[in-house]
Enzyme design. Structure first.
Site, PDB file in Angstrom:
ATOM      1  NE  ARG A 148     -43.001  50.888 -19.536  1.00  0.00           N
ATOM      2  CZ  ARG A 148     -42.728  51.811 -20.441  1.00  0.00           C
ATOM      3  NH1 ARG A 148     -41.892  52.803 -20.158  1.00  0.00           N
ATOM      4  NH2 ARG A 148     -43.298  51.764 -21.615  1.00  0.00           N
ATOM      5  CG  HIS A 169     -36.128  55.986 -27.579  1.00  0.00           C
ATOM      6  ND1 HIS A 169     -37.368  56.326 -27.100  1.00  0.00           N
ATOM      7  CD2 HIS A 169     -35.906  56.763 -28.665  1.00  0.00           C
ATOM      8  CE1 HIS A 169     -37.885  57.262 -27.886  1.00  0.00           C
ATOM      9  NE2 HIS A 169     -37.010  57.546 -28.838  1.00  0.00           N
ATOM     10  CB  ILE A 170     -34.284  52.765 -21.743  1.00  0.00           C
ATOM     11  CG1 ILE A 170     -34.381  54.045 -20.897  1.00  0.00           C
ATOM     12  CG2 ILE A 170     -33.611  51.628 -20.967  1.00  0.00           C
ATOM     13  CD1 ILE A 170     -35.360  53.947 -19.727  1.00  0.00           C
ATOM     14  CG  ASN A 203     -37.365  57.841 -22.783  1.00  0.00           C
ATOM     15  OD1 ASN A 203     -38.202  57.710 -23.673  1.00  0.00           O
ATOM     16  ND2 ASN A 203     -36.840  56.823 -22.138  1.00  0.00           N
ATOM     17  CB  ALA A 256     -45.935  55.374 -25.837  1.00  0.00           C
ATOM     18  CG  HIS A 287     -43.368  55.170 -30.953  1.00  0.00           C
ATOM     19  ND1 HIS A 287     -42.101  55.182 -31.501  1.00  0.00           N
ATOM     20  CD2 HIS A 287     -43.233  54.615 -29.717  1.00  0.00           C
ATOM     21  CE1 HIS A 287     -41.253  54.635 -30.621  1.00  0.00           C
ATOM     22  NE2 HIS A 287     -41.923  54.290 -29.539  1.00  0.00           N
ATOM     23  CG  ASN A 343     -46.568  54.252 -19.306  1.00  0.00           C
ATOM     24  OD1 ASN A 343     -47.418  54.220 -18.426  1.00  0.00           O
ATOM     25  ND2 ASN A 343     -46.873  54.329 -20.592  1.00  0.00           N
ATOM     26  CE1 TYR A 372     -38.454  50.628 -22.335  1.00  0.00           C
ATOM     27  CE2 TYR A 372     -40.178  49.394 -21.206  1.00  0.00           C
ATOM     28  CZ  TYR A 372     -39.738  50.109 -22.307  1.00  0.00           C
ATOM     29  OH  TYR A 372     -40.571  50.309 -23.375  1.00  0.00           O
ATOM     30  CD  GLU A 411     -36.238  60.447 -30.553  1.00  0.00           C
ATOM     31  OE1 GLU A 411     -35.932  61.170 -31.536  1.00  0.00           O
ATOM     32  OE2 GLU A 411     -36.959  59.436 -30.640  1.00  0.00           O
TER      33      GLU A 411
HETATM   34  C1  DQA Z   1     -38.973  53.984 -24.693  1.00  0.00           C
HETATM   35  C2  DQA Z   1     -39.407  53.198 -25.945  1.00  0.00           C
HETATM   36  C3  DQA Z   1     -40.847  53.489 -26.303  1.00  0.00           C
HETATM   37  O1  DQA Z   1     -41.217  52.746 -27.444  1.00  0.00           O
HETATM   38  C4  DQA Z   1     -41.755  53.096 -25.154  1.00  0.00           C
HETATM   39  O2  DQA Z   1     -43.093  53.427 -25.460  1.00  0.00           O
HETATM   40  C5  DQA Z   1     -41.334  53.697 -23.865  1.00  0.00           C
HETATM   41  C6  DQA Z   1     -39.909  53.730 -23.524  1.00  0.00           C
HETATM   42  C7  DQA Z   1     -37.548  53.590 -24.240  1.00  0.00           C
HETATM   43  O3  DQA Z   1     -37.004  54.313 -23.419  1.00  0.00           O
HETATM   44  O4  DQA Z   1     -37.001  52.569 -24.680  1.00  0.00           O
HETATM   45  O5  DQA Z   1     -42.149  54.104 -23.045  1.00  0.00           O
HETATM   46  O6  DQA Z   1     -38.963  55.359 -25.001  1.00  0.00           O
END
Ligand code: DQA
Length: 156
Positions: free
Chosen positions: A18, A105-106, A79, A82, A85, A11, A23, A103
């Site tokens: 999105r 996450h935005i 990144n 999802a 998790h 995604n 984001y 790792e």
């Molecule tokens: C993400 C956070 C995840 O929980 C989510 O499913 C994403 C984006 C982030 O970059 O904040 O797709 O990895």
């Protein structure tokens, strides 16, 4: 020049449109430009890939592990979206391939729904950058470069 691989998972090709409140408005192409600029500044070659498919992410981690072992790559900024998790397979791929991973996450996953609080990737990662928006990507590349220097005993 050593390489850094930036992997975006499911995604993240939708960045820009999105959930912009989570984001931001930058697109994946904007993010990739920021990563290439960071690479130029830090004197590493940066390659960016994105896939919505877990198996592709796993294959790329294995490939990165081989490149690290051959001395051509420092590691991966990832990144996992999802899959963070849900995926024991990503955890196992990072460990199995012995690939250094930052790792990223935005969004601040810890300030969001409870199901985002657990990461299968974090215990296998060298470090984690969370919640700094897309500005986290160049920081993650820099973190990988700097910690690789200390891992090889070079001055930082
Ligand atoms: C993400 C956070 C995840 O929980 C989510 O499913 C994403 C984006 C982030 O970059 O904040 O797709 O990895």
């Amino acid at each position: 020049m050593k390489k850094v691989l930036v992997i975006n998972g499911p995604n993240l090709n939708l960045l820009g449109t999105r959930e912009p409140a989570q984001y931001g408005h930058e697109t994946l192409a904007d993010v990739e430009r920021m990563c290439l600029a960071a690479g130029a500044r830090l004197e590493v070659e940066v390659e960016c890939r994105q896939s919505n498919h877990e198996g592709a992410l796993i294959d790329w981690l294995h490939e990165a592990g081989r490149e690290v072992a051959a001395g051509r790559m420092l590691g991966v900024v990832m990144n996992p979206g999802a899959y963070t998790h849900t995926s024991v397979a990503l955890h196992d791929a990072i460990k199995g391939a012995s690939v250094p991973v930052i790792e990223l996450h935005i969004s601040n996953v810890h300030a969001r729904e409870e199901f985002r609080h657990h990461s299968f990737v974090s215990p296998a990662a060298r470090g984690i950058i969370v919640g700094l928006g897309v500005k986290g990507y160049p920081l993650a590349i820099e973190a990988l470069v700097r910690t690789s220097e200390s891992h090889t005993g070079e001055a930082s």
